[in-house]
Design an enzyme around this catalytic site. Structure first.
Site, mmCIF file in Angstrom:
data_model
loop_
_atom_site.group_PDB
_atom_site.id
_atom_site.type_symbol
_atom_site.label_atom_id
_atom_site.label_comp_id
_atom_site.label_asym_id
_atom_site.label_seq_id
_atom_site.Cartn_x
_atom_site.Cartn_y
_atom_site.Cartn_z
ATOM 1 N N LYS A 41 -7.249 -5.463 -0.696
ATOM 2 C CA LYS A 41 -8.129 -6.056 -1.681
ATOM 3 C C LYS A 41 -7.799 -5.589 -3.092
ATOM 4 O O LYS A 41 -8.190 -6.208 -4.079
ATOM 5 C CB LYS A 41 -9.579 -5.649 -1.379
ATOM 6 C CG LYS A 41 -10.070 -6.016 -0.009
ATOM 7 C CD LYS A 41 -11.509 -5.457 0.162
ATOM 8 C CE LYS A 41 -11.983 -5.591 1.574
ATOM 9 N NZ LYS A 41 -13.224 -4.819 1.800
ATOM 10 N N GLY A 42 -7.160 -4.457 -3.213
ATOM 11 C CA GLY A 42 -7.057 -3.738 -4.489
ATOM 12 C C GLY A 42 -6.502 -4.529 -5.667
ATOM 13 O O GLY A 42 -6.857 -4.268 -6.809
ATOM 14 N N GLU A 97 0.657 -5.918 -6.813
ATOM 15 C CA GLU A 97 -0.024 -4.760 -6.214
ATOM 16 C C GLU A 97 -0.809 -4.000 -7.276
ATOM 17 O O GLU A 97 -0.451 -4.024 -8.459
ATOM 18 C CB GLU A 97 1.018 -3.803 -5.620
ATOM 19 C CG GLU A 97 1.145 -3.831 -4.120
ATOM 20 C CD GLU A 97 -0.087 -3.322 -3.363
ATOM 21 O OE1 GLU A 97 -1.204 -3.307 -3.919
ATOM 22 O OE2 GLU A 97 0.086 -2.939 -2.208
ATOM 23 N N ASP A 98 -1.840 -3.304 -6.843
ATOM 24 C CA ASP A 98 -2.561 -2.442 -7.777
ATOM 25 C C ASP A 98 -1.866 -1.104 -7.941
ATOM 26 O O ASP A 98 -1.780 -0.567 -9.039
ATOM 27 C CB ASP A 98 -4.030 -2.248 -7.343
ATOM 28 C CG ASP A 98 -4.157 -1.780 -5.901
ATOM 29 O OD1 ASP A 98 -3.167 -1.855 -5.147
ATOM 30 O OD2 ASP A 98 -5.251 -1.324 -5.524
ATOM 31 N N ASP A 101 2.028 4.152 -4.045
ATOM 32 C CA ASP A 101 1.793 5.580 -3.846
ATOM 33 C C ASP A 101 2.911 6.107 -2.948
ATOM 34 O O ASP A 101 4.005 6.414 -3.431
ATOM 35 C CB ASP A 101 0.386 5.707 -3.225
ATOM 36 C CG ASP A 101 -0.149 7.109 -3.149
ATOM 37 O OD1 ASP A 101 0.607 7.998 -2.744
ATOM 38 O OD2 ASP A 101 -1.325 7.331 -3.467
ATOM 39 N N LYS A 129 2.655 5.915 -8.688
ATOM 40 C CA LYS A 129 2.586 7.377 -8.560
ATOM 41 C C LYS A 129 3.903 7.857 -7.976
ATOM 42 O O LYS A 129 4.003 8.072 -6.760
ATOM 43 C CB LYS A 129 1.487 7.754 -7.556
ATOM 44 C CG LYS A 129 0.099 7.873 -8.078
ATOM 45 C CD LYS A 129 -0.775 8.494 -6.981
ATOM 46 C CE LYS A 129 -2.216 8.161 -7.165
ATOM 47 N NZ LYS A 129 -3.045 8.572 -6.019
ATOM 48 N N PHE A 150 -6.263 10.822 -7.599
ATOM 49 C CA PHE A 150 -6.842 9.660 -6.938
ATOM 50 C C PHE A 150 -7.680 8.883 -7.940
ATOM 51 O O PHE A 150 -8.648 9.405 -8.495
ATOM 52 C CB PHE A 150 -7.686 10.067 -5.734
ATOM 53 C CG PHE A 150 -7.900 8.935 -4.786
ATOM 54 C CD1 PHE A 150 -6.958 8.620 -3.823
ATOM 55 C CD2 PHE A 150 -9.042 8.159 -4.875
ATOM 56 C CE1 PHE A 150 -7.144 7.548 -2.954
ATOM 57 C CE2 PHE A 150 -9.241 7.087 -4.009
ATOM 58 C CZ PHE A 150 -8.292 6.792 -3.054
ATOM 59 N N VAL A 151 -7.290 7.641 -8.174
ATOM 60 C CA VAL A 151 -7.961 6.835 -9.197
ATOM 61 C C VAL A 151 -8.729 5.676 -8.564
ATOM 62 O O VAL A 151 -8.362 5.198 -7.483
ATOM 63 C CB VAL A 151 -6.950 6.302 -10.241
ATOM 64 C CG1 VAL A 151 -6.437 7.426 -11.116
ATOM 65 C CG2 VAL A 151 -5.798 5.569 -9.572
ATOM 66 N N ASP A 157 -10.296 1.316 -4.915
ATOM 67 C CA ASP A 157 -11.530 1.838 -4.299
ATOM 68 C C ASP A 157 -11.363 3.252 -3.781
ATOM 69 O O ASP A 157 -10.248 3.748 -3.606
ATOM 70 C CB ASP A 157 -11.913 0.957 -3.109
ATOM 71 C CG ASP A 157 -11.022 1.227 -1.893
ATOM 72 O OD1 ASP A 157 -9.782 1.253 -2.056
ATOM 73 O OD2 ASP A 157 -11.566 1.441 -0.795
ATOM 74 N N ARG A 163 -14.689 -0.588 -6.954
ATOM 75 C CA ARG A 163 -13.686 -1.612 -7.274
ATOM 76 C C ARG A 163 -14.033 -2.405 -8.534
ATOM 77 O O ARG A 163 -13.149 -2.921 -9.199
ATOM 78 C CB ARG A 163 -13.547 -2.603 -6.113
ATOM 79 C CG ARG A 163 -12.885 -2.044 -4.872
ATOM 80 C CD ARG A 163 -12.446 -3.182 -3.964
ATOM 81 N NE ARG A 163 -12.222 -2.752 -2.593
ATOM 82 C CZ ARG A 163 -11.084 -2.275 -2.115
ATOM 83 N NH1 ARG A 163 -10.058 -2.123 -2.909
ATOM 84 N NH2 ARG A 163 -10.966 -1.938 -0.844
HETATM 85 C C1 PRP Z 1 -3.830 0.713 -1.296
HETATM 86 C C2 PRP Z 1 -3.187 -0.070 -2.429
HETATM 87 C C3 PRP Z 1 -1.814 -0.352 -1.916
HETATM 88 C C4 PRP Z 1 -1.530 0.831 -1.016
HETATM 89 C C5 PRP Z 1 -0.568 1.750 -1.712
HETATM 90 O O1 PRP Z 1 -4.325 -0.168 -0.334
HETATM 91 O O2 PRP Z 1 -3.905 -1.247 -2.700
HETATM 92 O O3 PRP Z 1 -1.764 -1.548 -1.173
HETATM 93 O O4 PRP Z 1 -2.780 1.486 -0.785
HETATM 94 O O5 PRP Z 1 -0.358 2.915 -0.983
HETATM 95 P P1 PRP Z 1 1.037 3.348 -0.357
HETATM 96 O O6 PRP Z 1 2.102 3.141 -1.379
HETATM 97 O O7 PRP Z 1 0.800 4.819 -0.047
HETATM 98 O O8 PRP Z 1 1.261 2.557 0.904
HETATM 99 P P2 PRP Z 1 -5.432 0.233 0.738
HETATM 100 O O9 PRP Z 1 -4.768 0.464 2.071
HETATM 101 O O10 PRP Z 1 -6.271 1.339 0.190
HETATM 102 O O11 PRP Z 1 -6.257 -1.108 0.845
HETATM 103 P P3 PRP Z 1 -7.153 -1.838 -0.287
HETATM 104 O O12 PRP Z 1 -6.206 -2.450 -1.291
HETATM 105 O O13 PRP Z 1 -7.910 -2.858 0.475
HETATM 106 O O14 PRP Z 1 -8.033 -0.786 -0.911
HETATM 107 C C1 7HP Z 2 -4.018 4.228 -2.631
HETATM 108 C C2 7HP Z 2 -5.047 4.378 -3.522
HETATM 109 N N1 7HP Z 2 -6.259 3.774 -3.643
HETATM 110 C C3 7HP Z 2 -7.049 4.164 -4.673
HETATM 111 N N2 7HP Z 2 -6.695 5.138 -5.539
HETATM 112 C C4 7HP Z 2 -5.510 5.759 -5.444
HETATM 113 O O1 7HP Z 2 -5.174 6.711 -6.322
HETATM 114 C C5 7HP Z 2 -4.639 5.377 -4.410
HETATM 115 N N3 7HP Z 2 -3.397 5.783 -4.045
HETATM 116 N N4 7HP Z 2 -3.047 5.064 -2.964
#
Ligand code: PRP
Ligand code: 7HP
Length: 173
Positions: A41-42, A97-98, A101, A129, A150-151, A157, A163
């Site tokens: 969803k991010g 993507e948001d 990580d 990151k 963690f943001v 979220d 969100r």
């Molecule tokens: C978050 C974010 C990315 C992913 C990045 O999604 O939106 O898709 O984590 O992390 P990574 O590089 O360590 O794989 P999340 O699984 O939290 O789902 P969301 O977008 O629904 O919050």
């Molecule tokens: C996933 C994610 N979601 C929210 N905040 C962050 O900093 C995050 N890193 N990876």
């Protein structure tokens, strides 16, 4: 719900950078349709702003991917919760993507979408990151590189909260 303590990026800073990213993307894709594939969803808020600033004719698609569950660390298990409804074969595709990580989500997704034979496949992320990377990912458009904190906000979220903040904040412990 813990307090969202410190504003890390203001709404104005985010909007300015998203406009710059959109200008670069518009210049690199002079012809549409450009398929913007946002990862739920991010990425919903970033997509909504980026898509409005991009001038290339675009089509908007969504995929649902989840790997964080309710915590602050990736489970390492990537789950597709919603697949694309359309074929991307022969089309220019930009994954929106948001945050990148560990890189686990995007590594999985790039492998999956490459098999569907798009004309081109690239990634735009608002946040990166790099310190946390476990898998190398080639990201073409990065809004901000951020440290290992963690943001939340602007789509991001913690356990589904925060969100809808317009700013991006660092959570209080
Ligand atoms: C978050 C974010 C990315 C992913 C990045 O999604 O939106 O898709 O984590 O992390 P990574 O590089 O360590 O794989 P999340 O699984 O939290 O789902 P969301 O977008 O629904 O919050
Ligand atoms: C996933 C994610 N979601 C929210 N905040 C962050 O900093 C995050 N890193 N990876």
């Amino acid at each position: 719900m813990a307090l969202a303590a410190r504003v890390f990026l203001t709404s104005e800073e985010i909007q300015n950078r998203v406009r710059e990213m959109a200008a670069e993307i518009t210049a690199n894709y002079p012809e549409g349709p450009l398929y913007l594939v946002a990862i739920l969803k991010g990425a919903f808020m970033f997509l909504a702003d980026l898509a409005r600033y991009i001038k290339t004719p675009a089509r908007i698609e969504f995929m649902g991917i989840s790997s964080y569950g309710r915590g602050k660390t990736s489970s390492g298990q990537v789950r597709v919760t919603k697949d694309l409804d359309v074929s991307i074969e022969g089309h220019h595709v930009l994954i929106v993507e948001d945050i990148v990580d560990s890189g686990v989500t995007l590594t999985y997704l790039m492998n999956l979408l490459e098999q569907r034979r798009p004309k081109s496949l690239a990634i735009a992320t608002l946040l990166d990151k790099p310190e946390k990377r476990l898998r190398p990912v080639q990201v073409s458009y990065v809004g901000f590189q951020i440290p290992d904190e963690f943001v939340v906000g602007y789509g991001l979220d913690f356990a589904e909260d925060y969100r809808n903040l317009s700013d991006i904040c660092v959570l209080a412990e």
